[in-house]
Design a protein around this motif. Sequence first.
Motif, PDB file in Angstrom:
ATOM      1  N   ALA A 172       0.821  -1.209   0.000  1.00  0.00           N
ATOM      2  CA  ALA A 172       0.000   0.000   0.000  1.00  0.00           C
ATOM      3  C   ALA A 172       0.855   1.258   0.000  1.00  0.00           C
ATOM      4  CB  ALA A 172      -0.941   0.003   1.214  1.00  0.00           C
ATOM      5  N   HIS A 173       2.090   1.147   0.485  1.00  0.00           N
ATOM      6  CA  HIS A 173       3.011   2.284   0.456  1.00  0.00           C
ATOM      7  C   HIS A 173       4.047   2.123  -0.654  1.00  0.00           C
ATOM      8  CE1 HIS A 173       1.741   1.902   4.782  1.00  0.00           C
ATOM      9  NE2 HIS A 173       1.310   3.094   4.462  1.00  0.00           N
ATOM     10  N   THR A 174       4.489   0.882  -0.864  1.00  0.00           N
ATOM     11  CA  THR A 174       5.562   0.655  -1.829  1.00  0.00           C
ATOM     12  C   THR A 174       5.126   0.988  -3.249  1.00  0.00           C
ATOM     13  OG1 THR A 174       6.422  -1.100  -0.428  1.00  0.00           O
ATOM     14  CG2 THR A 174       7.155  -1.071  -2.719  1.00  0.00           C
ATOM     15  N   LEU A 175       3.960   0.509  -3.653  1.00  0.00           N
ATOM     16  CA  LEU A 175       3.535   0.685  -5.047  1.00  0.00           C
ATOM     17  C   LEU A 175       3.317   2.154  -5.411  1.00  0.00           C
ATOM     18  CD1 LEU A 175       1.217  -2.427  -5.495  1.00  0.00           C
ATOM     19  CD2 LEU A 175       3.636  -2.167  -6.061  1.00  0.00           C
ATOM     20  N   PRO A 176       2.521   2.922  -4.636  1.00  0.00           N
ATOM     21  CA  PRO A 176       2.416   4.351  -4.984  1.00  0.00           C
ATOM     22  C   PRO A 176       3.706   5.106  -4.728  1.00  0.00           C
ATOM     23  CG  PRO A 176       1.240   3.913  -2.946  1.00  0.00           C
ATOM     24  CD  PRO A 176       1.630   2.583  -3.507  1.00  0.00           C
ATOM     25  N   GLY A 177       4.570   4.552  -3.859  1.00  0.00           N
ATOM     26  CA  GLY A 177       5.818   5.241  -3.564  1.00  0.00           C
ATOM     27  C   GLY A 177       6.865   5.114  -4.646  1.00  0.00           C
ATOM     28  N   ASP A 217     -20.489   0.866  -2.567  1.00  0.00           N
ATOM     29  CA  ASP A 217     -20.114   0.817  -1.156  1.00  0.00           C
ATOM     30  C   ASP A 217     -19.448  -0.516  -0.821  1.00  0.00           C
ATOM     31  OD1 ASP A 217     -20.950   3.364  -0.111  1.00  0.00           O
ATOM     32  OD2 ASP A 217     -23.017   2.719  -0.368  1.00  0.00           O
ATOM     33  N   ALA A 218     -19.950  -1.595  -1.402  1.00  0.00           N
ATOM     34  CA  ALA A 218     -19.306  -2.899  -1.215  1.00  0.00           C
ATOM     35  C   ALA A 218     -17.891  -2.880  -1.802  1.00  0.00           C
ATOM     36  CB  ALA A 218     -20.139  -3.994  -1.865  1.00  0.00           C
ATOM     37  N   LEU A 219     -17.736  -2.200  -2.939  1.00  0.00           N
ATOM     38  CA  LEU A 219     -16.410  -2.082  -3.547  1.00  0.00           C
ATOM     39  C   LEU A 219     -15.456  -1.323  -2.627  1.00  0.00           C
ATOM     40  CD1 LEU A 219     -14.498  -2.392  -5.970  1.00  0.00           C
ATOM     41  CD2 LEU A 219     -15.471  -0.271  -6.896  1.00  0.00           C
ATOM     42  N   LEU A 220     -15.938  -0.237  -2.020  1.00  0.00           N
ATOM     43  CA  LEU A 220     -15.103   0.520  -1.088  1.00  0.00           C
ATOM     44  C   LEU A 220     -14.707  -0.338   0.113  1.00  0.00           C
ATOM     45  CD1 LEU A 220     -16.839   4.037  -1.000  1.00  0.00           C
ATOM     46  CD2 LEU A 220     -14.672   3.424  -2.079  1.00  0.00           C
ATOM     47  N   THR A 221     -15.635  -1.173   0.585  1.00  0.00           N
ATOM     48  CA  THR A 221     -15.314  -2.057   1.706  1.00  0.00           C
ATOM     49  C   THR A 221     -14.192  -3.012   1.335  1.00  0.00           C
ATOM     50  OG1 THR A 221     -17.628  -1.951   2.442  1.00  0.00           O
ATOM     51  CG2 THR A 221     -16.257  -3.714   3.349  1.00  0.00           C
ATOM     52  N   GLY A 222     -14.321  -3.662   0.177  1.00  0.00           N
ATOM     53  CA  GLY A 222     -13.279  -4.588  -0.257  1.00  0.00           C
ATOM     54  C   GLY A 222     -11.945  -3.909  -0.464  1.00  0.00           C
ATOM     55  N   LEU A 223     -11.963  -2.730  -1.079  1.00  0.00           N
ATOM     56  CA  LEU A 223     -10.720  -1.985  -1.287  1.00  0.00           C
ATOM     57  C   LEU A 223     -10.092  -1.589   0.050  1.00  0.00           C
ATOM     58  CD1 LEU A 223     -11.606   0.391  -4.268  1.00  0.00           C
ATOM     59  CD2 LEU A 223      -9.908  -1.454  -4.270  1.00  0.00           C
ATOM     60  N   GLY A 224     -10.944  -1.136   0.982  1.00  0.00           N
ATOM     61  CA  GLY A 224     -10.425  -0.746   2.296  1.00  0.00           C
ATOM     62  C   GLY A 224      -9.761  -1.902   3.015  1.00  0.00           C
ATOM     63  N   VAL A 225     -10.402  -3.077   2.978  1.00  0.00           N
ATOM     64  CA  VAL A 225      -9.833  -4.256   3.630  1.00  0.00           C
ATOM     65  C   VAL A 225      -8.497  -4.625   2.992  1.00  0.00           C
ATOM     66  CG1 VAL A 225     -10.135  -6.737   3.972  1.00  0.00           C
ATOM     67  CG2 VAL A 225     -12.030  -5.173   4.419  1.00  0.00           C
ATOM     68  N   ALA A 226      -8.457  -4.659   1.654  1.00  0.00           N
ATOM     69  CA  ALA A 226      -7.222  -5.051   0.963  1.00  0.00           C
ATOM     70  C   ALA A 226      -6.100  -4.048   1.218  1.00  0.00           C
ATOM     71  CB  ALA A 226      -7.493  -5.180  -0.529  1.00  0.00           C
ATOM     72  N   LEU A 254     -14.743 -10.607  -2.790  1.00  0.00           N
ATOM     73  CA  LEU A 254     -14.032 -10.962  -4.017  1.00  0.00           C
ATOM     74  C   LEU A 254     -12.933  -9.955  -4.334  1.00  0.00           C
ATOM     75  CD1 LEU A 254     -16.941 -12.194  -6.341  1.00  0.00           C
ATOM     76  CD2 LEU A 254     -15.190 -13.561  -5.176  1.00  0.00           C
ATOM     77  N   VAL A 255     -13.218  -8.672  -4.163  1.00  0.00           N
ATOM     78  CA  VAL A 255     -12.205  -7.642  -4.409  1.00  0.00           C
ATOM     79  C   VAL A 255     -11.047  -7.797  -3.428  1.00  0.00           C
ATOM     80  CG1 VAL A 255     -11.743  -5.169  -4.250  1.00  0.00           C
ATOM     81  CG2 VAL A 255     -13.769  -5.980  -5.461  1.00  0.00           C
ATOM     82  N   ALA A 256     -11.391  -7.995  -2.143  1.00  0.00           N
ATOM     83  CA  ALA A 256     -10.341  -8.144  -1.143  1.00  0.00           C
ATOM     84  C   ALA A 256      -9.482  -9.373  -1.421  1.00  0.00           C
ATOM     85  CB  ALA A 256     -10.960  -8.234   0.256  1.00  0.00           C
ATOM     86  N   GLY A 285      -5.045  -6.863   8.466  1.00  0.00           N
ATOM     87  CA  GLY A 285      -5.713  -7.857   7.639  1.00  0.00           C
ATOM     88  C   GLY A 285      -6.690  -8.716   8.415  1.00  0.00           C
ATOM     89  N   PRO A 286      -6.233  -9.530   9.365  1.00  0.00           N
ATOM     90  CA  PRO A 286      -7.146 -10.404  10.097  1.00  0.00           C
ATOM     91  C   PRO A 286      -8.028  -9.678  11.108  1.00  0.00           C
ATOM     92  CG  PRO A 286      -4.903 -10.674  10.896  1.00  0.00           C
ATOM     93  CD  PRO A 286      -4.825  -9.784   9.702  1.00  0.00           C
ATOM     94  N   THR A 287      -7.497  -8.646  11.784  1.00  0.00           N
ATOM     95  CA  THR A 287      -8.297  -7.999  12.830  1.00  0.00           C
ATOM     96  C   THR A 287      -9.417  -7.149  12.244  1.00  0.00           C
ATOM     97  OG1 THR A 287      -6.747  -6.128  12.947  1.00  0.00           O
ATOM     98  CG2 THR A 287      -6.362  -7.990  14.428  1.00  0.00           C
ATOM     99  N   LEU A 288      -9.203  -6.543  11.082  1.00  0.00           N
ATOM    100  CA  LEU A 288     -10.258  -5.728  10.484  1.00  0.00           C
ATOM    101  C   LEU A 288     -11.441  -6.582  10.072  1.00  0.00           C
ATOM    102  CD1 LEU A 288     -11.334  -3.042   9.539  1.00  0.00           C
ATOM    103  CD2 LEU A 288      -9.998  -3.260   7.438  1.00  0.00           C
TER     104      LEU A 288
END
Length: 469
Positions: A4-9, A98-107, A153-155, A117-120
């Motif tokens: 999440a930091h490496t790729l945009p970085g 909104d479901a898409l945002l949830t999956g993106l947020g989790v990933a 599925l997105v996550a 990852g597991p606690t969320l």
Amino acid sequence: MTPAHTLPGLPLTWLAGSTLTYNLLIAASFILTTLFTALLAQRLGAESLGAFVAGIGVGFCLWRYQHALGQMNMVGTQWIVLALYGLEGFIRWRRAHDALLTGLGVALAAWSSWYYGPTLWLVLALWLALRQPWRETRTMLAAVWPAVLIAPLVALALLAPYAHPTLQTLRGGDTRHDYASLLDLSAHPLDYLTPSRYHALWGGWAAQVAPETAGARLVTPGFALLTLAGVGMWRWRRRAVARTLLIVGLVCFVLSLGPELRIGDWSVPLPALLAYDHVPVLRSIRAWSRMAFYVQICVGLLAALGLTGFGQWRRVWQALGIVAVCGVLLEVAHAAPWSASTAPRPVDRWLANQPGSGATLQVPDSFAGTIEYYALFSRRPSLTGYGTFEPTGATTDLAWLREFPSARALTTVKRLGGEYVLVRRSAMDREWPGWRERAAQQPELTLVYEDGEMTVYRLSLPDETWSIP
């Protein structure tokens, strides 16, 4: 490890260098966490003032300041809030985006840290169980089942590339941390009421009053935010949203206390102990105190709800409300030790000009990632660095290296290919008084360098001679 930091970085680093990129990513996490928390507060029913307070109280809380001091993997908190924002929207309106945002947020949260990852997933499942009218579940699933599948599925699609190395690690042996370490890195109930040792006004006093509350135990949400959260809980006590925030916050509070709660001679086992003993992935958690950030979110959102209808309050209550809001702003005025030089140390420049390619050992504080950073300048491998799970046999080696300048430590240095031992004198004087005399008694050690901070020894034969620059 932190895509999440490496790729945009990567493009930022290419354009502006690693230092500016690092600072931008850290600063962005404060801005995005604040913004997403304010949006979530409004989605739950808070007004603008409450949303502002929630955003500031969560985005600039002490927990985030503490973990921003070098732990980039822990500062991706904005994705946690984004996942909750998406889930709350899906519960209310059953919308696919909104479901898409949830999956993106989790990933993205898992891409930041495997703590999230597991606690969320646990937090989202509890949130859903408390917020979803279960009598309507069957009808809802029949009507919008494609949208329901979007989040998992997105996550899973985004996490799949990182599943194999994770499973490899889990199969490689016991990934549980030492039990004593778990206790040290768990919060205590009173930590939630301990003032910030980083605060610009009372930080020094707080550090003296509670010297043991440091590091992972810096979890206090702030008295003003807690007060407003209490108001929000009372005013919204008949609403499901307030009960959800209270229950989720309490569950995460208990988990943040770690595997047991010690009260005098009594020891009370807690749910984290069950995870430590029996639950894969969760058993690898080292610092249960990090569950405190979920508590911070719930406290901030309850505080936002406590300020609803502010314009219609009586003047005396408005005055008290303004005092509480100012209190929140005051309590986030932390003066953490933000700056550190990214330049090489004089000793690194000296090492880079020495012949050979032998490894280095720095004592007594080399068991951290900063040593890996300085190795970029010395151009020499280091015998130590940062590692969550040490390779088989390394635990004993590291324990022996910490005994420098003992004969066993020197034998270990040589066996591992070490050539230079860097001693940070101020820290060594505090931890091992008399180390200079013991080092002078070792014929294999030759003093080869000194500056204002470091003393360097080279492992050499007794007849070798060196001059000190």
